[in-house]
Design an enzyme around this catalytic site. Sequence first.
Site, PDB file in Angstrom:
ATOM      1  N   GLU A   1       5.826 -11.478   7.456  1.00  0.00           N
ATOM      2  CA  GLU A   1       5.364 -12.118   8.692  1.00  0.00           C
ATOM      3  C   GLU A   1       4.798 -11.077   9.676  1.00  0.00           C
ATOM      4  O   GLU A   1       4.052 -11.428  10.573  1.00  0.00           O
ATOM      5  CB  GLU A   1       6.561 -12.811   9.351  1.00  0.00           C
ATOM      6  CG  GLU A   1       6.259 -14.159   9.883  1.00  0.00           C
ATOM      7  CD  GLU A   1       7.486 -14.835  10.481  1.00  0.00           C
ATOM      8  OE1 GLU A   1       8.597 -14.292  10.447  1.00  0.00           O
ATOM      9  OE2 GLU A   1       7.301 -15.940  10.986  1.00  0.00           O
TER      10      GLU A   1
ATOM     11  N   HIS B   1       9.261  -3.444   3.305  1.00  0.00           N
ATOM     12  CA  HIS B   1       8.880  -3.725   1.908  1.00  0.00           C
ATOM     13  C   HIS B   1      10.133  -4.069   1.084  1.00  0.00           C
ATOM     14  O   HIS B   1      10.111  -4.982   0.258  1.00  0.00           O
ATOM     15  CB  HIS B   1       8.245  -2.484   1.258  1.00  0.00           C
ATOM     16  CG  HIS B   1       6.973  -2.018   1.901  1.00  0.00           C
ATOM     17  ND1 HIS B   1       6.822  -0.747   2.390  1.00  0.00           N
ATOM     18  CD2 HIS B   1       5.787  -2.642   2.119  1.00  0.00           C
ATOM     19  CE1 HIS B   1       5.598  -0.597   2.875  1.00  0.00           C
ATOM     20  NE2 HIS B   1       4.950  -1.737   2.731  1.00  0.00           N
TER      21      HIS B   1
ATOM     22  N   LEU C   1       8.961  -2.213  11.383  1.00  0.00           N
ATOM     23  CA  LEU C   1       8.719  -1.106  10.454  1.00  0.00           C
ATOM     24  C   LEU C   1       7.297  -1.231   9.910  1.00  0.00           C
ATOM     25  O   LEU C   1       6.799  -2.324   9.686  1.00  0.00           O
ATOM     26  CB  LEU C   1       9.736  -1.145   9.323  1.00  0.00           C
ATOM     27  CG  LEU C   1      11.183  -0.967   9.772  1.00  0.00           C
ATOM     28  CD1 LEU C   1      12.119  -0.980   8.581  1.00  0.00           C
ATOM     29  CD2 LEU C   1      11.370   0.329  10.559  1.00  0.00           C
ATOM     30  N   SER C   2       6.671  -0.084   9.737  1.00  0.00           N
ATOM     31  CA  SER C   2       5.302  -0.052   9.225  1.00  0.00           C
ATOM     32  C   SER C   2       5.049   1.332   8.628  1.00  0.00           C
ATOM     33  O   SER C   2       5.567   2.332   9.143  1.00  0.00           O
ATOM     34  CB  SER C   2       4.329  -0.299  10.383  1.00  0.00           C
ATOM     35  OG  SER C   2       3.031   0.136  10.028  1.00  0.00           O
ATOM     36  N   SER C   3       4.248   1.369   7.566  1.00  0.00           N
ATOM     37  CA  SER C   3       3.935   2.669   6.951  1.00  0.00           C
ATOM     38  C   SER C   3       3.245   3.573   7.967  1.00  0.00           C
ATOM     39  O   SER C   3       3.370   4.784   7.929  1.00  0.00           O
ATOM     40  CB  SER C   3       3.026   2.474   5.746  1.00  0.00           C
ATOM     41  OG  SER C   3       3.618   1.557   4.860  1.00  0.00           O
TER      42      SER C   3
ATOM     43  N   MET D   1       0.847  -1.191   0.000  1.00  0.00           N
ATOM     44  CA  MET D   1       0.000   0.000   0.000  1.00  0.00           C
ATOM     45  C   MET D   1       0.887   1.246   0.000  1.00  0.00           C
ATOM     46  O   MET D   1       0.443   2.347   0.351  1.00  0.00           O
ATOM     47  CB  MET D   1      -0.948  -0.007   1.208  1.00  0.00           C
ATOM     48  CG  MET D   1      -1.908  -1.193   1.149  1.00  0.00           C
ATOM     49  SD  MET D   1      -3.482  -0.902   1.931  1.00  0.00           S
ATOM     50  CE  MET D   1      -2.991  -0.714   3.617  1.00  0.00           C
TER      51      MET D   1
HETATM   52  P1  AMP Z   1       1.586  -2.889   3.467  1.00  0.00           P
HETATM   53  O1  AMP Z   1       2.115  -1.875   2.514  1.00  0.00           O
HETATM   54  O2  AMP Z   1       1.637  -2.434   4.891  1.00  0.00           O
HETATM   55  O3  AMP Z   1       0.243  -3.437   3.045  1.00  0.00           O
HETATM   56  O4  AMP Z   1       2.586  -4.129   3.420  1.00  0.00           O
HETATM   57  C1  AMP Z   1       2.917  -4.772   2.235  1.00  0.00           C
HETATM   58  C2  AMP Z   1       3.677  -6.024   2.544  1.00  0.00           C
HETATM   59  O5  AMP Z   1       4.861  -5.694   3.274  1.00  0.00           O
HETATM   60  C3  AMP Z   1       2.892  -7.004   3.429  1.00  0.00           C
HETATM   61  O6  AMP Z   1       3.120  -8.321   2.973  1.00  0.00           O
HETATM   62  C4  AMP Z   1       3.473  -6.780   4.793  1.00  0.00           C
HETATM   63  O7  AMP Z   1       3.382  -7.889   5.651  1.00  0.00           O
HETATM   64  C5  AMP Z   1       4.931  -6.489   4.443  1.00  0.00           C
HETATM   65  N1  AMP Z   1       5.574  -5.746   5.530  1.00  0.00           N
HETATM   66  C6  AMP Z   1       5.119  -4.618   6.137  1.00  0.00           C
HETATM   67  N2  AMP Z   1       5.944  -4.251   7.137  1.00  0.00           N
HETATM   68  C7  AMP Z   1       6.931  -5.174   7.179  1.00  0.00           C
HETATM   69  C8  AMP Z   1       8.097  -5.369   7.993  1.00  0.00           C
HETATM   70  N3  AMP Z   1       8.413  -4.538   8.978  1.00  0.00           N
HETATM   71  N4  AMP Z   1       8.895  -6.427   7.740  1.00  0.00           N
HETATM   72  C9  AMP Z   1       8.583  -7.290   6.734  1.00  0.00           C
HETATM   73  N5  AMP Z   1       7.518  -7.175   5.933  1.00  0.00           N
HETATM   74  C10 AMP Z   1       6.707  -6.138   6.140  1.00  0.00           C
END
Ligand code: AMP
Length: 280
Positions: A154, A43, A189-191, A36
């Site tokens: 994960e 990512h 890490l997270s958006s 996203m």
């Molecule tokens: P998102 O953009 O948050 O929907 O995440 C896209 C993909 O990146 C998903 O498969 C998430 O599980 C993965 N993802 C998000 N944060 C992390 C992280 N800190 N470490 C590994 N994978 C991640």
Amino acid sequence: MFYLLKYFIQMKILLRNNDLNEALSGVSNVGFVPTMGSIHEGHISLIKKSLNYCNKTVVSIFVNPKQFNNKRDYQKYPRNLKKDLKILKKLKVNFVYTPNKNQVYKSRKRSKILLSKKDKILCAKYRKGHFEGVIDVMTRLTKIVKPSKIFMGEKDFQQLFLVKRYIETKFNSKIILCKTIRNKNKLALSSRNILLKKDNLIKAGRIAGDLISFKKKLLKKKITKKMMLIKKNELEKLYNIKIEYLEVRNKKNLKLSTNINNSKIFFGYYLNDVRLIDNF
Ligand code: AMP
């Protein structure tokens, strides 16, 4: 010579399903990283794995409105397309797919997705319709991209669990699990971390560290509901947070577990008004 050619091949940015299909025609072993956006090192680890294992890599950036159970959460979800494209170009991603809503939801056929009662746990219990939205969009994206491998983190374990179960039975695509990437303070890490002020970022790191130590203490112990409730209350008081769930569940079937072996601690909470999830 071929190496140089590869270096100069430009990353293609595609907005329409037809253009993506055309670009991918005849390509085998396509790797797909659905995101996203607001690309971060988490990512990037998925993307690097795909670049390593697959002939071509498609990264999608689509903030899927149908998986947000709360309109305000959708509106304030961080969006940084320009910066994202710069990062993806540097990584030498082959294709970036940035469709609008109409492209993804062109086909009106919505997959009949019903979560069973035993699936309505953890995030599914607190975010009504969320995983139905995730599985629907993953079905649509998989139909469009037709990847051999889909790389998922994960960090969103329940999402990975449900998507794997659904997609691998319906399509010829394999879900590849990728480890959670954390910052130096142990925060995953997270958006959404962009939405946190500096002091809360530090606090979230402390909370993650706290649960990593707690997990070690659970080794060789029989885990009881009471034990988890005491920890939940302690964390809520200590960090002034609102916890949705703090549970130990088996990694294979997500059933409640009384033993930390083959299990993980699943954790969802609010830090001010930002919802964060993690697992340890
Ligand atoms: P998102 O953009 O948050 O929907 O995440 C896209 C993909 O990146 C998903 O498969 C998430 O599980 C993965 N993802 C998000 N944060 C992390 C992280 N800190 N470490 C590994 N994978 C991640």
